[in-house]
Design a protein around this motif. Structure first.
Motif, PDB file in Angstrom:
ATOM      1  N   GLU A 254      17.294  71.914  50.692  1.00 23.75           N
ATOM      2  CA  GLU A 254      16.836  73.034  51.284  1.00 23.75           C
ATOM      3  C   GLU A 254      17.797  74.331  50.946  1.00 23.75           C
ATOM      4  OE1 GLU A 254      16.499  72.765  55.749  1.00 23.75           O
ATOM      5  OE2 GLU A 254      14.872  71.172  55.426  1.00 23.75           O
ATOM      6  N   ILE A 255      19.125  74.074  51.083  1.00 23.53           N
ATOM      7  CA  ILE A 255      20.290  75.036  50.964  1.00 23.53           C
ATOM      8  C   ILE A 255      19.946  75.567  49.528  1.00 23.53           C
ATOM      9  CG2 ILE A 255      22.564  75.311  50.574  1.00 23.53           C
ATOM     10  CD1 ILE A 255      22.890  73.731  53.325  1.00 23.53           C
ATOM     11  N   VAL A 256      20.132  74.540  48.630  1.00 27.56           N
ATOM     12  CA  VAL A 256      20.091  74.955  47.231  1.00 27.56           C
ATOM     13  C   VAL A 256      18.832  75.833  46.859  1.00 27.56           C
ATOM     14  CG1 VAL A 256      20.158  73.976  45.019  1.00 27.56           C
ATOM     15  CG2 VAL A 256      21.704  73.066  46.555  1.00 27.56           C
ATOM     16  N   GLU A 257      17.669  75.129  47.216  1.00 28.03           N
ATOM     17  CA  GLU A 257      16.651  75.990  47.247  1.00 28.03           C
ATOM     18  C   GLU A 257      16.597  77.257  47.406  1.00 28.03           C
ATOM     19  OE1 GLU A 257      13.819  75.124  45.463  1.00 28.03           O
ATOM     20  OE2 GLU A 257      12.750  76.857  45.933  1.00 28.03           O
ATOM     21  N   GLU A 258      17.055  77.588  48.780  1.00 23.52           N
ATOM     22  CA  GLU A 258      17.233  79.097  49.165  1.00 23.52           C
ATOM     23  C   GLU A 258      18.153  79.740  48.358  1.00 23.52           C
ATOM     24  OE1 GLU A 258      15.780  80.399  51.246  1.00 23.52           O
ATOM     25  OE2 GLU A 258      16.857  82.273  51.521  1.00 23.52           O
ATOM     26  N   MET A 259      19.223  79.208  47.925  1.00 23.26           N
ATOM     27  CA  MET A 259      20.187  79.945  47.171  1.00 23.26           C
ATOM     28  C   MET A 259      19.737  80.165  45.737  1.00 23.26           C
ATOM     29  SD  MET A 259      23.860  77.930  48.086  1.00 23.26           S
ATOM     30  CE  MET A 259      24.929  78.737  49.510  1.00 23.26           C
ATOM     31  N   LEU A 260      18.825  79.165  45.087  1.00 24.10           N
ATOM     32  CA  LEU A 260      18.180  79.776  43.863  1.00 24.10           C
ATOM     33  C   LEU A 260      17.156  80.853  44.170  1.00 24.10           C
ATOM     34  CD1 LEU A 260      17.704  76.015  42.278  1.00 24.10           C
ATOM     35  CD2 LEU A 260      19.302  77.969  41.534  1.00 24.10           C
ATOM     36  N   ARG A 261      16.562  80.746  45.208  1.00 25.34           N
ATOM     37  CA  ARG A 261      15.645  82.095  45.584  1.00 25.34           C
ATOM     38  C   ARG A 261      16.377  83.328  45.595  1.00 25.34           C
ATOM     39  NH1 ARG A 261      10.851  80.001  49.479  1.00 25.34           N
ATOM     40  NH2 ARG A 261      10.364  78.140  48.210  1.00 25.34           N
ATOM     41  N   GLN A 262      17.627  83.011  46.129  1.00 27.69           N
ATOM     42  CA  GLN A 262      18.305  84.148  46.287  1.00 27.69           C
ATOM     43  C   GLN A 262      18.987  84.757  44.755  1.00 27.69           C
ATOM     44  OE1 GLN A 262      18.717  86.176  49.248  1.00 27.69           O
ATOM     45  NE2 GLN A 262      19.570  87.208  47.552  1.00 27.69           N
ATOM     46  N   ARG A 263      18.730  83.909  43.757  1.00 23.67           N
ATOM     47  CA  ARG A 263      19.078  84.258  42.613  1.00 23.67           C
ATOM     48  C   ARG A 263      20.756  84.421  42.532  1.00 23.67           C
ATOM     49  NH1 ARG A 263      14.461  83.023  42.615  1.00 23.67           N
ATOM     50  NH2 ARG A 263      12.954  83.869  40.887  1.00 23.67           N
ATOM     51  N   VAL A 264      21.139  83.473  42.951  1.00 22.24           N
ATOM     52  CA  VAL A 264      22.780  83.498  42.591  1.00 22.24           C
ATOM     53  C   VAL A 264      23.080  83.352  41.257  1.00 22.24           C
ATOM     54  CG1 VAL A 264      23.251  82.697  45.257  1.00 22.24           C
ATOM     55  CG2 VAL A 264      22.794  81.107  43.403  1.00 22.24           C
ATOM     56  N   ASP A 265      24.179  83.648  40.855  1.00 23.50           N
ATOM     57  CA  ASP A 265      24.589  83.545  39.874  1.00 23.50           C
ATOM     58  C   ASP A 265      24.996  82.383  39.309  1.00 23.50           C
ATOM     59  OD1 ASP A 265      23.726  86.256  39.132  1.00 23.50           O
ATOM     60  OD2 ASP A 265      25.701  86.984  38.942  1.00 23.50           O
ATOM     61  N   GLY A 266      25.361  81.541  40.177  1.00 20.54           N
ATOM     62  CA  GLY A 266      25.963  80.168  40.193  1.00 20.54           C
ATOM     63  C   GLY A 266      26.320  79.278  41.397  1.00 20.54           C
ATOM     64  N   LEU A 267      26.439  78.040  41.301  1.00 19.83           N
ATOM     65  CA  LEU A 267      26.589  77.418  42.544  1.00 19.83           C
ATOM     66  C   LEU A 267      27.795  76.476  42.393  1.00 19.83           C
ATOM     67  CD1 LEU A 267      22.930  76.105  42.829  1.00 19.83           C
ATOM     68  CD2 LEU A 267      23.956  77.421  44.442  1.00 19.83           C
ATOM     69  N   VAL A 268      28.600  76.486  43.666  1.00 17.93           N
ATOM     70  CA  VAL A 268      29.595  75.494  43.640  1.00 17.93           C
ATOM     71  C   VAL A 268      29.293  74.600  44.980  1.00 17.93           C
ATOM     72  CG1 VAL A 268      32.114  75.163  44.339  1.00 17.93           C
ATOM     73  CG2 VAL A 268      31.230  77.158  42.782  1.00 17.93           C
ATOM     74  N   LEU A 269      29.071  73.331  44.473  1.00 20.63           N
ATOM     75  CA  LEU A 269      28.395  72.373  45.724  1.00 20.63           C
ATOM     76  C   LEU A 269      29.687  71.188  45.950  1.00 20.63           C
ATOM     77  CD1 LEU A 269      25.041  72.101  44.016  1.00 20.63           C
ATOM     78  CD2 LEU A 269      25.837  73.896  45.821  1.00 20.63           C
ATOM     79  N   THR A 270      29.600  70.731  46.954  1.00 20.41           N
ATOM     80  CA  THR A 270      30.247  69.319  47.313  1.00 20.41           C
ATOM     81  C   THR A 270      29.123  68.565  48.195  1.00 20.41           C
ATOM     82  OG1 THR A 270      32.413  70.268  47.793  1.00 20.41           O
ATOM     83  CG2 THR A 270      31.805  68.265  48.517  1.00 20.41           C
ATOM     84  N   ILE A 271      28.512  67.698  47.261  1.00 12.28           N
ATOM     85  CA  ILE A 271      27.496  66.936  47.911  1.00 12.28           C
ATOM     86  C   ILE A 271      27.894  65.677  48.512  1.00 12.28           C
ATOM     87  CG2 ILE A 271      25.912  68.130  46.503  1.00 12.28           C
ATOM     88  CD1 ILE A 271      25.862  65.950  44.630  1.00 12.28           C
ATOM     89  N   ALA A 272      26.903  65.132  49.354  1.00 10.17           N
ATOM     90  CA  ALA A 272      27.144  63.755  49.947  1.00 10.17           C
ATOM     91  C   ALA A 272      27.529  62.627  48.871  1.00 10.17           C
ATOM     92  CB  ALA A 272      26.196  63.339  50.973  1.00 10.17           C
ATOM     93  N   ASP A 273      26.433  62.303  48.263  1.00 10.76           N
ATOM     94  CA  ASP A 273      26.682  61.357  47.332  1.00 10.76           C
ATOM     95  C   ASP A 273      26.227  61.750  45.830  1.00 10.76           C
ATOM     96  OD1 ASP A 273      26.741  59.123  45.709  1.00 10.76           O
ATOM     97  OD2 ASP A 273      25.971  57.663  47.504  1.00 10.76           O
ATOM     98  N   ALA A 274      27.142  61.896  44.700  1.00  7.44           N
ATOM     99  CA  ALA A 274      26.772  62.344  43.596  1.00  7.44           C
ATOM    100  C   ALA A 274      26.048  61.402  42.730  1.00  7.44           C
ATOM    101  CB  ALA A 274      28.137  63.051  42.692  1.00  7.44           C
ATOM    102  N   ASP A 275      26.038  60.347  43.266  1.00 11.17           N
ATOM    103  CA  ASP A 275      25.216  59.129  42.420  1.00 11.17           C
ATOM    104  C   ASP A 275      23.835  58.930  42.951  1.00 11.17           C
ATOM    105  OD1 ASP A 275      27.547  59.052  40.813  1.00 11.17           O
ATOM    106  OD2 ASP A 275      28.279  57.521  42.257  1.00 11.17           O
ATOM    107  N   ARG A 276      23.397  59.722  43.808  1.00  9.60           N
ATOM    108  CA  ARG A 276      22.064  59.470  44.562  1.00  9.60           C
ATOM    109  C   ARG A 276      21.620  60.838  45.073  1.00  9.60           C
ATOM    110  NH1 ARG A 276      25.019  55.351  44.961  1.00  9.60           N
ATOM    111  NH2 ARG A 276      23.982  53.288  44.781  1.00  9.60           N
ATOM    112  N   SER A 277      21.284  61.927  44.292  1.00  7.84           N
ATOM    113  CA  SER A 277      21.286  63.149  44.970  1.00  7.84           C
ATOM    114  C   SER A 277      19.954  63.747  44.326  1.00  7.84           C
ATOM    115  CB  SER A 277      22.662  63.815  44.415  1.00  7.84           C
ATOM    116  OG  SER A 277      22.041  65.157  44.764  1.00  7.84           O
ATOM    117  N   GLU A 278      18.859  64.185  45.431  1.00  6.36           N
ATOM    118  CA  GLU A 278      17.841  64.825  44.854  1.00  6.36           C
ATOM    119  C   GLU A 278      18.396  66.226  44.259  1.00  6.36           C
ATOM    120  OE1 GLU A 278      15.666  65.513  48.482  1.00  6.36           O
ATOM    121  OE2 GLU A 278      16.612  64.137  49.455  1.00  6.36           O
TER     122      GLU A 278
END
Lengths: 347, 347
Positions: A106-130
């Motif tokens: 949800e968060i990433v979706e919302e930020m993409l709608r906000q048209r951020v120029d880029g994303l810096v993410l720390t995700i729970a599990d980078a090997d199994r991530s939607e």
DNA sequence: TTGTACGCGTTATCAA
DNA sequence: TTGATAACGCGTACAA
């Protein structure tokens, strides 16, 4: 709020001229420029960034997602990112995922709608991530922080978790420890956790020692002595543990001391992260330091390069073994009192 | 990125209809709606929030400024704010001022240009602030957090600092302490610092005790034992101190222990803030707890009410004296060894 | 050096 | 139920 048109009117010029007085002042006659700025001042005009962003098709905003700000390792990294971003004229939209995969999406979706120029993410599990799957289909530049995915084509910044814990383990072994355990928070499903355990396991095996099963705590950043206690006594009781994060280590030290044990006298405790507070305590925390400030600063720099269209290759940042007072040689008394109740200071 | 017009074309409808399929689906025939959504999916359409914000004249964004995220008291509050904001559909733009007045001004200016719907600020000194003067002239709803300005018409949320420290002081007095000091970070020019010292002074006087001058540390969150040492020995050496923040208290405890002193055996140490970590330590930190989560949650709620046009009256939130192990009765030995070197455990 | 005119992507109003 | 059109505020290509 006043807009450019009203400023232009008051200054007696066209809207275009008023606009230029701000965006390219050198293109406008000083006299005219002065009139415009004067009018702007009188009307308390303030440029509308939203309109500018729509027009320019760039927001100068970076979307940031961390698991939680209750852990200083993320707060300290964020602090560094904020300073770096602003120095380059960027703002930060900050969100927390609480390690929840659906919130991540949800968060990433919302930020993409906000048209951020880029994303810096720390995700729970980078090997199994939607989230990663989604970003793979998008054009938005992004960078992971702290994560260490198996896939090589995912831009990431952080330390080599496996090597870092292996080094910490070897450090303990060099001090004479043989019975070393690893204590983890409740969050097992994470790329980092797997690699850290793997580093521990590998280092133990390399030295002919038997790696123990992971000791799992019910909470992520708060140690529960009861979970550890069974591993401490007996002829093969642990003499040292490595915790997967500093908060866990610090709270474990507190619990041990409260139960009358001494650190490192009875048990050496090593952390992971290197949060600022570890320095201040007594005993000070021995830990594997992730360069949080450098990680934050450099995450922004690399992302900005990606935004400019470059394709920087983020390198793993060096970790550092920070020796503190919470780690020492294994207790010698233990070797004598092998099968009996180990010596303790009662409270 | 695909826009609404291309979606409309692909679906064979007008842009207006396509828009409605999203904003008020019930107004569009199911069959048509389906065509639109289908087209949107095929084009990977994602609504442009920037355009929406421009059109709607509202950004659903809150600007947040804290002094630093390196201090968990702000990070923990921010964590709570983020959760509360997102639950209401708002995003957070987060900035750090590092207690720098000119940065404060720039930051607020930038956020106003961004047309945030409201501001949540923690400023260095609410009694001498350019920022407040500027906001006074603006229409943007704002709310201070932790600040406690003298002027009554400035919306603020936080605890009553004077009363809180007075209570902490009385607590120490009730335990038998007479020689109580107050330790502050380097940042003296702050509304909170003044009120906290005033609370200490008042409580001391009320009990016929002599308040000491503030003991000032060179850094804001890191204690320097050398600054305190002169006050510890001699016939009127301190038996207890109150620190203006928890980080200061925690690092002081560490320094004291490292120097061979016992806490609270030789000196009782009380903190202020109530950061999570204080619980975990041994001795656990006695402190005045500011309800950080409640403050963060409630800051968002109140600001949202202001944005809706209401005029909520923010009330001071209750602090809580959290008794930990870092405070105890004053050392009795001291009364015997009055003018000589006080008893110490050497390391 | 300044003015005119268009478009960024959306939503709201009015008509059909 | 759907479509045409006009803003929101700004930047800029082009013309004068």
């Amino acid at each position: 709020m006043a807009d450019l048109l009203s400023v232009a009117k008051l200054a007696g010029v066209s809207r275009a001229t008023a606009a230029r007085a701000f965006s390219s002042p050198e293109l406008v006659r000083p006299e005219t420029r002065h009139k415009v700025l004067e009018a702007a001042h009188r009307l308390a005009f303030r440029p509308n960034n939203v309109a500018r962003q729509l027009r320019a098709q760039t927001t100068k905003m970076i979307g940031v997602m961390v698991p939680s700000l209750d852990n200083p390792v993320f707060a300290e990294q964020l602090q560094a990112m904020e300073v770096a971003a602003r120095a380059s004229g960027y703002s930060l939209i900050v969100t927390t995922s609480e390690y929840d995969a659906s919130r991540e999406s949800e968060i990433v979706e919302e930020m993409l709608r906000q048209r951020v120029d880029g994303l810096v993410l720390t995700i729970a599990d980078a090997d199994r991530s939607e989230v990663l799957a989604k970003l793979h289909r998008e054009v938005c530049p992004y960078l992971l922080v702290y994560n260490q995915p198996e896939a090589a084509d995912i831009p990431t910044i952080g330390v080599d978790n496996r090597a870092a814990v292996a080094e910490a383990t070897r450090h303990l072994i060099a001090l004479g420890h043989h019975r070393i355990g690893m204590v983890a928070g409740s969050l097992l499903q994470s790329d980092r956790a797997r690699l850290r355990y793997e580093g521990y396991r590998q280092a133990m095996c390399d030295h002919g020692l038997t790696p123990r099963p992971l000791i799992e705590m019910p909470r992520h950043t708060q140690a529960e002595l009861a979970c550890l206690e069974p591993e401490l006594s007996g002829h093969d009781g642990l003499t040292a543990v490595i915790c997967t994060n500093d908060l866990l280590a610090i709270s474990l030290i507190g619990e041990l001391q409260r139960s009358g044990r001494s650190v490192p006298g009875d048990l050496s405790v090593m952390g992971f992260d290197g949060i600022n507070l570890g320095h201040c305590l007594y005993p000070s925390l021995s830990t594997v330091e992730q360069p949080r400030v450098e990680i934050g600063r450099s995450a922004v720099q690399i992302l900005l390069a990606m935004i400019r269209g470059e394709t920087p290759q983020p390198l793993p940042l060096p970790h550092a073994l920070r020796e503190g007072e919470s780690v020492g040689a294994p207790p010698t008394s233990r070797q004598v009192l092998v099968t009996r109740n180990p010596q303790r200071n009662t409270p």
